[in-house]
Design an enzyme around this catalytic site. Structure first.
Site, mmCIF file in Angstrom:
data_model
loop_
_atom_site.group_PDB
_atom_site.id
_atom_site.type_symbol
_atom_site.label_atom_id
_atom_site.label_comp_id
_atom_site.label_asym_id
_atom_site.label_seq_id
_atom_site.Cartn_x
_atom_site.Cartn_y
_atom_site.Cartn_z
ATOM 1 C CB SER A 143 -0.886 0.013 1.248
ATOM 2 O OG SER A 143 -1.506 1.269 1.432
ATOM 3 C CE1 TYR A 156 -4.289 -1.860 5.213
ATOM 4 C CE2 TYR A 156 -3.272 0.229 4.596
ATOM 5 C CZ TYR A 156 -3.926 -0.941 4.242
ATOM 6 O OH TYR A 156 -4.191 -1.199 2.917
#
Length: 240
Positions: A143, A156
């Site tokens: 990501s 995350y």
């Protein structure tokens, strides 16, 4: 560019969103696809149905990839029903947008287990077969949060940054064995994961819109077809 027809792909977390798009894109290139899911059985069955409509074999298998026993069972089923896996797409993951002060140790451990530990366990399980055949493609979904911090949380971001470290190590180790390992780092792709995050908005992206699932899937197919690109992170982030 390599031809993918007849090869077996395993796409984790493929019951919807980016995972489904990748599974369908690989099927369009002639691969048979194992669709892994953890909770969304209906979505996984729908993904398999769409793959079969493209004329390819599909198999849905439930597994919690943060558990080594589940990974072993998954791989045994896929090899029995479809054949040896040549293309692994580590896509399974969760996004837990929380205020910083509300993130608990349990939240941290679960996000790291689902997003990062699963990549390690699944890769380790599949590598012996790839090394024996001297051909493999491992593509890890990271990501933009790994590089920029993102808008979800430190758990995350850390999990996605860890994926880049795994990618670099495996790529270096396996470069002479016919196995490439790369990462794709999307940002704000138009899926439920992004659109349900209250901090996500198209204005964050220089291009000015959310990305499309197909724009990520195209990159994954390119990496699966290319035997010379390895150890790289391809950013699909609209210029963020």
């Amino acid at each position: 560019m390599e031809q993918l027809a007849g090869k077996i792909a395993l796409v984790t977390g493929a019951s919807g969103g980016i995972g489904r798009g990748i599974a369908l894109a690989l099927a369009q290139e002639g691969t048979d696809v194992a669709v892994n899911y953890r909770t969304h059985q209906t979505g996984a069955i729908e993904t398999c149905s769409e793959i079969e409509h493209l004329g390819r074999r599909a198999l849905s298998v439930r597994a919690d990839l943060s558990r080594a026993d589940h990974v072993a069972r998954l791989l045994a089923i896929v090899e029995k029903e479809l054949g040896p896996v040549s293309i692994l797409v580590n896509n399974a993951g969760i996004s837990r947008a929380q205020p910083l002060e509300e993130i608990t140790e349990k939240d941290w451990e679960e996000v790291l287990a689902v997003n990062l530990k699963s990549v390690f366990l699944t890769t380790q399980a599949i590598l012996p077969g790839m090394r024996a055949r001297r051909w493999g493609r491992i593509i890890n979904l990271s990501s933009a949060a790994a590089q920029l911090g993102g808008i979800v949380g430190p758990h995350y971001a850390a999990s996605k940054a860890g994926i880049l470290g795994l990618t670099h190590f495996y790529a270096s180790l396996l470069a002479k064995e016919g196995i490439t390992v790369n990462a794709v780092a999307p940002a704000l792709i138009e899926t439920a994961m992004a659109t349900t995050n209250p901090h996500a908005r198209p204005e964050l992206i220089p291009i000015g819109r959310y990305g499309h699932v197909g724009e990520v899937a195209d990159v994954v197919v390119m990496l699966a077809c290319n035997g010379y690109i390895t150890g790289q992170t391809i950013n699909v982030n609209g210029g963020w």
